[in-house]
Design a protein around this motif. Structure first.
Motif, mmCIF file in Angstrom:
data_model
loop_
_atom_site.group_PDB
_atom_site.id
_atom_site.type_symbol
_atom_site.label_atom_id
_atom_site.label_comp_id
_atom_site.label_asym_id
_atom_site.label_seq_id
_atom_site.Cartn_x
_atom_site.Cartn_y
_atom_site.Cartn_z
ATOM 1 N N ARG A 94 9.470 0.171 8.197
ATOM 2 C CA ARG A 94 10.838 -0.595 8.013
ATOM 3 C C ARG A 94 10.879 -1.768 7.263
ATOM 4 N N ARG A 95 10.018 -2.050 8.310
ATOM 5 C CA ARG A 95 9.219 -3.797 8.144
ATOM 6 C C ARG A 95 9.321 -3.804 6.725
ATOM 7 N N ARG A 96 8.359 -3.135 5.822
ATOM 8 C CA ARG A 96 8.187 -3.230 4.678
ATOM 9 C C ARG A 96 9.208 -2.764 3.893
ATOM 10 N N GLN A 97 10.751 -2.400 3.719
ATOM 11 C CA GLN A 97 11.775 -2.232 3.631
ATOM 12 C C GLN A 97 11.531 -1.112 3.066
ATOM 13 N N CYS A 98 10.919 0.243 3.824
ATOM 14 C CA CYS A 98 11.138 0.963 3.262
ATOM 15 C C CYS A 98 11.179 1.871 4.184
ATOM 16 N N ASP A 99 12.569 2.531 3.620
ATOM 17 C CA ASP A 99 13.589 3.279 5.439
ATOM 18 C C ASP A 99 13.151 4.857 4.691
ATOM 19 N N LEU A 100 12.863 5.763 6.353
ATOM 20 C CA LEU A 100 12.661 6.735 5.910
ATOM 21 C C LEU A 100 14.088 7.565 6.485
ATOM 22 N N ALA A 101 14.914 7.842 4.797
ATOM 23 C CA ALA A 101 15.966 7.966 5.150
ATOM 24 C C ALA A 101 16.359 9.319 5.547
ATOM 25 N N ASP B 199 15.083 0.450 -4.775
ATOM 26 C CA ASP B 199 13.615 1.871 -4.841
ATOM 27 C C ASP B 199 12.195 0.985 -4.279
ATOM 28 N N GLU B 200 12.205 -0.420 -4.395
ATOM 29 C CA GLU B 200 10.849 -0.875 -4.252
ATOM 30 C C GLU B 200 10.053 -0.663 -3.250
ATOM 31 N N GLY B 201 10.305 -0.245 -1.751
ATOM 32 C CA GLY B 201 9.575 -0.400 -1.194
ATOM 33 C C GLY B 201 8.649 1.257 -1.307
ATOM 34 N N VAL B 202 9.696 2.658 -1.594
ATOM 35 C CA VAL B 202 9.395 3.664 -2.017
ATOM 36 C C VAL B 202 8.614 3.483 -2.787
ATOM 37 N N ARG B 203 8.557 3.035 -3.937
ATOM 38 C CA ARG B 203 7.401 2.729 -5.317
ATOM 39 C C ARG B 203 6.110 2.347 -4.903
ATOM 40 N N GLY B 204 6.795 1.760 -3.675
ATOM 41 C CA GLY B 204 5.197 1.304 -3.305
ATOM 42 C C GLY B 204 3.885 1.699 -3.303
ATOM 43 N N THR B 205 4.539 2.558 -2.293
ATOM 44 C CA THR B 205 3.658 3.963 -1.310
ATOM 45 C C THR B 205 3.346 4.789 -2.306
ATOM 46 N N CYS B 206 3.155 4.787 -3.568
ATOM 47 C CA CYS B 206 2.469 5.318 -4.767
ATOM 48 C C CYS B 206 1.597 4.535 -4.655
ATOM 49 N N GLU B 207 1.065 3.303 -4.878
ATOM 50 C CA GLU B 207 -0.262 2.064 -5.542
ATOM 51 C C GLU B 207 -0.419 2.087 -3.911
ATOM 52 N N ASP B 208 -0.289 2.889 -2.838
ATOM 53 C CA ASP B 208 -0.652 2.701 -1.471
ATOM 54 C C ASP B 208 -2.174 4.251 -1.373
ATOM 55 N N ALA B 209 -0.688 5.169 -1.017
ATOM 56 C CA ALA B 209 -1.234 6.490 -1.818
ATOM 57 C C ALA B 209 -2.850 6.241 -2.058
ATOM 58 N N SER B 210 -2.486 6.095 -3.626
ATOM 59 C CA SER B 210 -3.404 6.330 -4.807
ATOM 60 C C SER B 210 -4.851 5.440 -4.455
ATOM 61 N N LEU B 211 -4.376 3.827 -3.910
ATOM 62 C CA LEU B 211 -5.371 3.163 -3.339
ATOM 63 C C LEU B 211 -6.632 3.174 -2.508
ATOM 64 N N CYS B 212 -5.896 4.736 -1.754
ATOM 65 C CA CYS B 212 -6.829 5.216 -0.369
ATOM 66 C C CYS B 212 -7.398 6.539 -1.258
ATOM 67 N N LYS B 213 -6.788 7.116 -1.695
ATOM 68 C CA LYS B 213 -7.277 8.701 -2.368
ATOM 69 C C LYS B 213 -8.645 7.862 -3.581
ATOM 70 N N ARG B 214 -8.097 6.628 -3.765
ATOM 71 C CA ARG B 214 -9.315 6.190 -4.443
ATOM 72 C C ARG B 214 -10.317 5.614 -3.454
ATOM 73 N N PHE B 215 -10.842 5.004 -2.205
ATOM 74 C CA PHE B 215 -11.361 4.521 -1.788
ATOM 75 C C PHE B 215 -11.979 6.135 -0.958
ATOM 76 N N ALA B 216 -11.623 7.054 -1.118
ATOM 77 C CA ALA B 216 -11.653 7.630 -0.014
ATOM 78 C C ALA B 216 -12.568 9.086 -0.380
ATOM 79 N N VAL B 217 -12.237 8.402 -2.534
ATOM 80 C CA VAL B 217 -13.491 9.264 -3.020
ATOM 81 C C VAL B 217 -14.341 8.779 -3.537
ATOM 82 N N SER B 218 -14.780 6.817 -3.559
ATOM 83 C CA SER B 218 -15.707 6.119 -3.555
ATOM 84 C C SER B 218 -16.971 6.752 -3.075
ATOM 85 N N ILE B 219 -16.257 6.793 -1.226
ATOM 86 C CA ILE B 219 -17.250 7.218 -0.612
ATOM 87 C C ILE B 219 -17.464 8.486 -0.024
#
Length: 279
Positions: free
Chosen positions: A191-198, A23-43
């Protein structure tokens, strides 16, 4: 009018089986999305005074097409949430699946639009255990959640929700049109990030997205790709965000937006006019 008691529940589910390396790859998408939202808000893409308390500001600048994509996502989901809350006069509950660092609860509170109950969960299994017998008008939200389940698992979740709630709406944001070359590149990158879209096979088209909802107990289903939604955004808002930074590859933005969609389905609520909700 009597004052309604508002409740919020933020629940975490982390068992041995669900917190393993698979599940690590899927959980990692939470961090990615959060960082993207944080940056967009900041500008200045949208106002969110709460996200800074949950997500650090990345030193890495995000690409304009990513920022505009997240703006359309946040704006689209927010509009549908508010439409449901106004139709039900907030006499309802919201179940936010895979909520991650989402700040919707506090932003709704600022606008005096809190539902009677608001639940955030990390895994859909919590919904089954905690909300099995609830029959208030219920809004369920899944942003990039179902695609990580197998088609059978997501179908079971949708069927469970349709069978469990007499009056409900389901909002789903995830990939679409994944059968073309651009979609295949997206799949290979993840997939290269070990995150498959099942569940990617259910993301073939807007029609397949709607059919999945209708075939699992929902009475109405609608879907738009994010480029169509972006084109429907208020022109003043579009002009404002497009003036924030230069985008020289409009074609890339369009390709990206055509491969994400916003879907919503309803059941019951004829007296509330839920079937009339649109974007």
């Amino acid at each position: 009018m009597a004052t309604r008691q508002r409740e919020s529940s933020i629940t975490s589910c982390c068992s041995t089986s669900s917190c393993d390396a698979d599940d690590e790859g899927v959980r990692g998408t939470c961090e990615d999305a959060s960082l993207c939202k944080r940056f967009a808000v900041s500008i200045g893409y949208w106002h969110d005074p709460y996200i800074q308390h949950f997500v650090r500001l990345s030193k890495e600048r995000k690409a304009p097409e990513i920022n505009r994509g997240y703006f359309a996502r946040v704006h689209g989901v927010s509009q549908l949430i508010k439409a449901f809350l106004r139709k039900t006069e907030c006499h309802c509950q919201i179940v936010n699946l895979g909520a991650g660092m989402d700040t919707t609860f506090w932003r709704l509170k600022d606008e005096d639009l809190l539902p009677s109950k608001y639940f955030e969960v990390d895994f859909p299994m919590i919904v089954t255990r905690k909300l099995h017998s609830i029959k208030l008008p219920t809004l369920l939200i899944a942003e990039c959640v179902l695609v990580y389940m197998t088609p059978e698992q997501s179908a079971n979740l949708l069927k469970w929700a349709a069978n469990s709630f007499e009056t409900a709406m389901f909002i789903n944001y995830e990939q679409v049109n994944m059968g073309d070359r651009f979609g295949q590149i997206m799949i290979e990158n993840l997939r290269r990030r070990q995150c498959d879209l099942a569940g990617v096979e259910t993301c073939k088209s807007l029609e397949s997205q709607k059919e999945r909802l209708l075939s699992n107990g929902w009475e109405t289903a609608s879907a738009v790709d994010m480029m169509e939604l972006y084109n429907r955004l208020p022109r003043t808002e579009v002009s404002r965000i497009e003036s924030l930074e230069f985008l020289d590859e409009m074609e890339l933005l369009e390709q990206l937006m055509r491969h994400y969609c916003l879907c919503w389905a309803t059941k019951g609520g004829n007296e509330l006019g839920l079937k009339e909700i649109t974007y």
